[in-house]
Enzyme design. Structure first.
Site, PDB file in Angstrom:
ATOM      1  N   HIS A   1       0.800  -1.220   0.000  1.00 17.61           N
ATOM      2  CA  HIS A   1       0.000   0.000   0.000  1.00 17.61           C
ATOM      3  C   HIS A   1       0.829   1.266   0.000  1.00 17.61           C
ATOM      4  O   HIS A   1       0.290   2.357  -0.147  1.00 17.61           O
ATOM      5  CB  HIS A   1      -0.929   0.006   1.212  1.00 17.61           C
ATOM      6  CG  HIS A   1      -0.207   0.017   2.520  1.00 17.61           C
ATOM      7  ND1 HIS A   1       0.657  -0.984   2.891  1.00 17.61           N
ATOM      8  CD2 HIS A   1      -0.205   0.910   3.531  1.00 17.61           C
ATOM      9  CE1 HIS A   1       1.156  -0.709   4.085  1.00 17.61           C
ATOM     10  NE2 HIS A   1       0.647   0.425   4.492  1.00 17.61           N
ATOM     11  N   CYS A   2       2.152   1.184   0.163  1.00 18.86           N
ATOM     12  CA  CYS A   2       2.970   2.391   0.288  1.00 18.86           C
ATOM     13  C   CYS A   2       4.060   2.511  -0.764  1.00 18.86           C
ATOM     14  O   CYS A   2       4.163   3.532  -1.438  1.00 18.86           O
ATOM     15  CB  CYS A   2       3.623   2.449   1.675  1.00 18.86           C
ATOM     16  SG  CYS A   2       2.474   2.827   3.006  1.00 18.86           S
ATOM     17  N   ILE A   3       4.900   1.492  -0.884  1.00 17.82           N
ATOM     18  CA  ILE A   3       6.120   1.633  -1.671  1.00 17.82           C
ATOM     19  C   ILE A   3       5.853   1.947  -3.145  1.00 17.82           C
ATOM     20  O   ILE A   3       6.571   2.744  -3.738  1.00 17.82           O
ATOM     21  CB  ILE A   3       7.016   0.389  -1.499  1.00 17.82           C
ATOM     22  CG1 ILE A   3       7.448   0.289  -0.027  1.00 17.82           C
ATOM     23  CG2 ILE A   3       8.257   0.472  -2.369  1.00 17.82           C
ATOM     24  CD1 ILE A   3       8.206  -0.965   0.310  1.00 17.82           C
TER      25      ILE A   3
END
Length: 439
Positions: free
Chosen positions: A271-273
């Site tokens: 969900h972030c990188i």
């Protein structure tokens, strides 16, 4: 001087509201329940709320027995009624922050949630954004909405930013065991937010502003994205030279200083990188600057799924088989090993490319029995196939996209005609190595 909210936090009588009951929200609830706080969970998905109220978890690393224990101790309640947010003393926002189709930040969920909070905001409440975002979001997006109710931040209510640092599936780090960075809109907000998190988290690090905390999260994930891009690019070079990039990395990591191992893959997931570097490059453009290094990393990682499919077509061609019409089984649709989290998984990009090229596509993932709907992909209705000898033998190629520990790679290689390994999952397989190709 201790105010009412601080005293309630100290006494553990403060009610903690968590908005967004997903991979970040549920572990956070667990951390606060375990330290004696009563919690309320808010989500717009009625199905999720109903499951939680029935003591059922939909996230693998939060077992149903854990949710049941929250309910039995009367320390948790889930609801879709956002007007009840006024009952909570602290509201921690854990909603998605995706990208638009043009790769700009999509703060729709943050804005809608903040507007809902503003409708019921009362004196003495603490509001903390945990969702990953770009620096200035808390100050420039949330603060004006909350201030529209004629309450003053730092006096009537409190506002802070504290980025989530979840690592789903990592048994060594729970939400409570990961240090928490906190930046407050003012001294009072910082003091109260720190006091709250100190009850539930192993260590709290105060920073001077929300912007520093927001930038901290972006830095952490961009650091990983850039380094993964480097090894992905080296993989394409070393593949051409006949050098095993995984063996190179394993040799390099024997150096006891100055090197940290990062590994290539079929693309970036989670969900972030895959998202944070684009937040940073968007922010740079807004400031009239360019982040060429970061944008290049994003380009390298984004093109990896296509590289994998091109290699697959090349290897099939060597066996006089076209990609179109070939039976391809993909192993793993979760974004990383041993989790049930499909967010931004490169497997869906691989799936899109395979279906576009006319393959007979099926998949297996022991953690994801049915393909979920995804925001930017046309996902067919499909269930995970059992990895029998007969099924594997029918496939022209088994494509390893996620290296789950549950897979018996010796069995898979033995009964497959061809295996395309994007994760070096078959490194210990001794028999049938002539069937194994890497990409």
């Amino acid at each position: 001087m201790t105010n009412h909210l601080e005293q309630a936090i100290k006494d553990k009588t403060a009610i903690i509201g968590i908005i967004g009951l997903g991979y970040v929200g549920l572990p956070l609830i667990d951390a606060f329940v375990n330290t004696g706080f009563k919690t309320m969970g808010f989500d717009v998905d009625q199905k999720k709320v109903d499951q939680l109220q029935a003591g059922q978890s939909y996230i693998q690393h939060i077992p149903s027995k854990t949710v049941t224990s929250w309910l039995e101790k009367k320390q948790f309640e889930a609801t879709t009624d956002l007007s009840r947010m006024k009952e909570a003393d602290a509201l921690l926002i854990c909603v998605p922050t995706p990208l638009t189709s043009s790769r700009d930040p999509d703060l729709t969920y943050v804005e809608k949630t903040t507007e809902a909070i503003a409708e019921t905001l009362r004196p003495g409440q603490l509001v903390v954004l945990e969702s990953t975002t770009y620096p200035t979001t808390t100050r420039d997006v949330m603060l004006p909405i909350l201030n529209s109710k004629s309450l003053t931040v730092g006096e009537d209510y409190y506002l802070a930013y504290s980025p989530e640092r979840e690592d789903p599936g990592n048994p060594d780090f729970s939400a409570a065991g990961i240090p928490k960075v906190v930046g407050g809109m003012d001294e009072n907000s910082l003091r109260i937010a720190v006091a709250l998190y100190e009850h539930a988290v192993v260590n709290v690090i105060s920073v001077t502003s929300p912007e520093v905390a927001e930038a901290c999260k972006i830095l952490e994930n961009t650091y990983r994205a850039v380094n993964i891009a480097m090894v992905n690019e080296l993989k394409t070079l070393f593949d051409r030279m006949g050098i095993d990039v995984w063996e190179v990395i394993d040799a390099a990591k024997t150096k006891p200083f100055g090197f940290q191992a990062f590994y290539p893959g079929p693309g970036l997931g989670g969900h972030c990188i895959p998202i944070d570097p684009f937040y940073l490059s968007w922010l740079a453009r807004k400031e009239g600057l360019t982040t060429r290094f970061i944008e290049l990393a994003g380009e390298v990682n984004t093109r990896m799924p296509r590289y994998v499919i091109d290699r697959l077509a090349e290897f099939l061609n060597q066996q006089a088989k076209p990609l179109k019409g070939s039976k391809i089984c993909m192993l793993g649709v979760a974004y990383k090993k041993d989790v049930d989290d499909p967010r931004e998984s490169p497997s869906f990009h691989l799936m899109d490319l395979l279906l576009e090229r006319g393959v007979d596509f099926t998949y297996n993932d022991p953690h994801i029995p049915k393909l979920p709907k995804m925001r930017h992909h046309n996902v067919p209705a499909m269930e995970s196939q059992e990895l029998t000898k007969e099924y594997l033998a029918q496939q022209d190629c088994v494509l390893i996209a996620t290296d789950h520990s549950a897979y018996d790679y010796n069995f898979i290689v033995e009964h497959s005609n061809m295996v395309l390994d994007t994760r070096n999952a078959t490194k210990d397989v001794k028999q049938g190595r002539e069937k194994i190709f890497k990409a």
